[in-house]
Motif scaffolding. Structure first.
Motif, PDB file in Angstrom:
ATOM      1  N   GLU A  33      -5.163 -14.546   7.820  1.00  0.00           N
ATOM      2  CA  GLU A  33      -6.226 -14.137   6.892  1.00  0.00           C
ATOM      3  C   GLU A  33      -7.568 -13.937   7.609  1.00  0.00           C
ATOM      4  O   GLU A  33      -8.613 -14.311   7.124  1.00  0.00           O
ATOM      5  CB  GLU A  33      -6.373 -15.146   5.746  1.00  0.00           C
ATOM      6  CG  GLU A  33      -5.127 -15.300   4.894  1.00  0.00           C
ATOM      7  CD  GLU A  33      -4.729 -14.031   4.157  1.00  0.00           C
ATOM      8  OE1 GLU A  33      -5.617 -13.265   3.751  1.00  0.00           O
ATOM      9  OE2 GLU A  33      -3.514 -13.814   4.005  1.00  0.00           O
ATOM     10  N   HIS A  52      -2.186  -8.417   7.788  1.00  0.00           N
ATOM     11  CA  HIS A  52      -3.197  -7.402   7.481  1.00  0.00           C
ATOM     12  C   HIS A  52      -3.512  -6.653   8.766  1.00  0.00           C
ATOM     13  O   HIS A  52      -3.571  -7.267   9.836  1.00  0.00           O
ATOM     14  CB  HIS A  52      -4.498  -8.049   6.969  1.00  0.00           C
ATOM     15  CG  HIS A  52      -4.295  -8.986   5.826  1.00  0.00           C
ATOM     16  ND1 HIS A  52      -4.060  -8.569   4.545  1.00  0.00           N
ATOM     17  CD2 HIS A  52      -4.299 -10.340   5.777  1.00  0.00           C
ATOM     18  CE1 HIS A  52      -3.934  -9.614   3.747  1.00  0.00           C
ATOM     19  NE2 HIS A  52      -4.063 -10.701   4.480  1.00  0.00           N
ATOM     20  N   GLY A  79     -11.179   0.237   3.127  1.00  0.00           N
ATOM     21  CA  GLY A  79     -11.836  -1.070   3.091  1.00  0.00           C
ATOM     22  C   GLY A  79     -10.941  -2.210   2.639  1.00  0.00           C
ATOM     23  O   GLY A  79     -11.326  -3.373   2.716  1.00  0.00           O
ATOM     24  N   ALA A  80      -9.728  -1.920   2.173  1.00  0.00           N
ATOM     25  CA  ALA A  80      -8.830  -2.967   1.675  1.00  0.00           C
ATOM     26  C   ALA A  80      -7.895  -3.509   2.750  1.00  0.00           C
ATOM     27  O   ALA A  80      -7.205  -4.497   2.510  1.00  0.00           O
ATOM     28  CB  ALA A  80      -7.997  -2.429   0.512  1.00  0.00           C
ATOM     29  N   ASN A  81      -7.861  -2.898   3.925  1.00  0.00           N
ATOM     30  CA  ASN A  81      -6.904  -3.195   4.989  1.00  0.00           C
ATOM     31  C   ASN A  81      -5.490  -2.861   4.525  1.00  0.00           C
ATOM     32  O   ASN A  81      -5.214  -2.772   3.335  1.00  0.00           O
ATOM     33  CB  ASN A  81      -6.970  -4.645   5.465  1.00  0.00           C
ATOM     34  CG  ASN A  81      -8.268  -4.940   6.156  1.00  0.00           C
ATOM     35  OD1 ASN A  81      -8.741  -4.155   6.965  1.00  0.00           O
ATOM     36  ND2 ASN A  81      -8.876  -6.073   5.824  1.00  0.00           N
ATOM     37  N   TYR A  82      -4.620  -2.634   5.479  1.00  0.00           N
ATOM     38  CA  TYR A  82      -3.206  -2.432   5.186  1.00  0.00           C
ATOM     39  C   TYR A  82      -2.560  -3.805   5.187  1.00  0.00           C
ATOM     40  O   TYR A  82      -2.772  -4.590   6.106  1.00  0.00           O
ATOM     41  CB  TYR A  82      -2.568  -1.520   6.241  1.00  0.00           C
ATOM     42  CG  TYR A  82      -3.084  -0.108   6.145  1.00  0.00           C
ATOM     43  CD1 TYR A  82      -2.621   0.755   5.164  1.00  0.00           C
ATOM     44  CD2 TYR A  82      -4.058   0.353   7.022  1.00  0.00           C
ATOM     45  CE1 TYR A  82      -3.099   2.053   5.056  1.00  0.00           C
ATOM     46  CE2 TYR A  82      -4.542   1.650   6.928  1.00  0.00           C
ATOM     47  CZ  TYR A  82      -4.060   2.492   5.944  1.00  0.00           C
ATOM     48  OH  TYR A  82      -4.542   3.766   5.845  1.00  0.00           O
ATOM     49  N   THR A  83      -1.802  -4.129   4.145  1.00  0.00           N
ATOM     50  CA  THR A  83      -1.213  -5.461   4.013  1.00  0.00           C
ATOM     51  C   THR A  83       0.287  -5.367   3.836  1.00  0.00           C
ATOM     52  O   THR A  83       0.786  -4.576   3.042  1.00  0.00           O
ATOM     53  CB  THR A  83      -1.823  -6.208   2.809  1.00  0.00           C
ATOM     54  OG1 THR A  83      -3.233  -6.342   3.033  1.00  0.00           O
ATOM     55  CG2 THR A  83      -1.219  -7.583   2.635  1.00  0.00           C
ATOM     56  N   ASN A 140      -8.907   1.773   7.554  1.00  0.00           N
ATOM     57  CA  ASN A 140      -8.647   0.427   7.050  1.00  0.00           C
ATOM     58  C   ASN A 140      -8.276   0.455   5.567  1.00  0.00           C
ATOM     59  O   ASN A 140      -8.631  -0.450   4.819  1.00  0.00           O
ATOM     60  CB  ASN A 140      -9.839  -0.494   7.308  1.00  0.00           C
ATOM     61  CG  ASN A 140     -11.107   0.009   6.647  1.00  0.00           C
ATOM     62  OD1 ASN A 140     -11.089   0.992   5.899  1.00  0.00           O
ATOM     63  ND2 ASN A 140     -12.220  -0.652   6.914  1.00  0.00           N
ATOM     64  N   ASN A 141      -7.600   1.538   5.148  1.00  0.00           N
ATOM     65  CA  ASN A 141      -7.129   1.651   3.772  1.00  0.00           C
ATOM     66  C   ASN A 141      -8.304   1.573   2.788  1.00  0.00           C
ATOM     67  O   ASN A 141      -8.273   0.805   1.840  1.00  0.00           O
ATOM     68  CB  ASN A 141      -6.075   0.582   3.471  1.00  0.00           C
ATOM     69  CG  ASN A 141      -5.291   0.858   2.216  1.00  0.00           C
ATOM     70  OD1 ASN A 141      -5.213   1.987   1.753  1.00  0.00           O
ATOM     71  ND2 ASN A 141      -4.687  -0.177   1.662  1.00  0.00           N
ATOM     72  N   PHE A 189       0.854  -1.185   0.000  1.00  0.00           N
ATOM     73  CA  PHE A 189       0.000   0.000   0.000  1.00  0.00           C
ATOM     74  C   PHE A 189       0.884   1.227   0.000  1.00  0.00           C
ATOM     75  O   PHE A 189       2.079   1.143   0.290  1.00  0.00           O
ATOM     76  CB  PHE A 189      -0.910   0.021   1.238  1.00  0.00           C
ATOM     77  CG  PHE A 189      -0.161  -0.073   2.536  1.00  0.00           C
ATOM     78  CD1 PHE A 189       0.348   1.061   3.158  1.00  0.00           C
ATOM     79  CD2 PHE A 189       0.058  -1.301   3.145  1.00  0.00           C
ATOM     80  CE1 PHE A 189       1.051   0.967   4.341  1.00  0.00           C
ATOM     81  CE2 PHE A 189       0.768  -1.400   4.328  1.00  0.00           C
ATOM     82  CZ  PHE A 189       1.260  -0.257   4.934  1.00  0.00           C
TER      83      PHE A 189
END
Length: 195
Positions: free
Chosen positions: A95, A163, A181-185, A178-179, A40
């Motif tokens: 996950e 995540h 809706g994508a979450n930070y990964t 949460n980026n 990200f």
């Protein structure tokens, strides 16, 4: 300007074949160990200020520990509100089959005076002026030993991902970064320049 050459003595010339042989015979350098790499991009200062005003919490920095390390640190800001408040980082390396919540440390932003030409109460340049009432948070996520691939294991195979998302709870409600809706990964891999 005339190019200059390297002058070698007879003694240097005699040692040259041995030095070249040593370089050629040197074992190949091992690739660097795998490390967590962000998938990200964090917002720049003005975008971070806009995100902070919009959602009351904004992640601004993330750092993965040195290779072989198992710690992720980060910081960001929240808009302060009266009463009790807490910032937590929810993260998973399964996950989302399970997750952990880690409290972040809140520190009030030092007060910065407005520039003399800025009208009171109006937003200024986000790089020059902190958001009024903002507080900075800092966190550290500990990953279990053995989670990152070891030397000799395929570090570039799809696998380990961490995540996370930031949660801010205060008297006015609960807010998440949460980026979008994508979450930070963060994913395990070798640095691209080492391949």
């Amino acid at each position: 300007m005339e190019p200059r050459g390297v002058r070698l003595s007879a003694e240097d010339l005699e040692r040259l074949p041995g030095l070249l042989a040593a370089v050629v015979a040197a074992p190949p350098r091992a690739p660097p160990p795998p490390r967590l790499q962000p998938l990200f991009e964090l917002p720049g200062p003005s975008a971070a200020a806009a995100r902070l005003r919009r959602q009351r919490v904004c992640l601004e920095r993330v750092q993965c520990a040195a290779p072989g390390g198992a710690e992720v640190t980060g910081s960001g800001r929240v808009l302060g509100c009266p009463g009790p408040r807490v910032v937590a980082v929810r993260y998973t390396f399964t996950e989302w089959r399970s997750f952990l919540d880690v409290l972040a440390e809140l520190r009030p932003e030092p007060g910065k005076p407005l520039p003399p030409d800025a009208p009171s109460g109006e937003p200024g340049d986000a790089e020059e002026q902190e958001e009024p009432g903002a507080e900075r948070f800092h966190f550290a996520l500990s990953l279990p030993p053995g989670l990152l691939p070891k030397e000799g294991e395929d570090a570039d195979a799809p696998g380990l991902a961490v995540h996370f998302a930031i949660c801010y709870r205060c008297a006015q409600g609960e807010y998440w970064d949460n980026n979008a809706g994508a979450n930070y990964t963060l994913r395990s891999g070798r640095p691209a320049d080492a391949l």
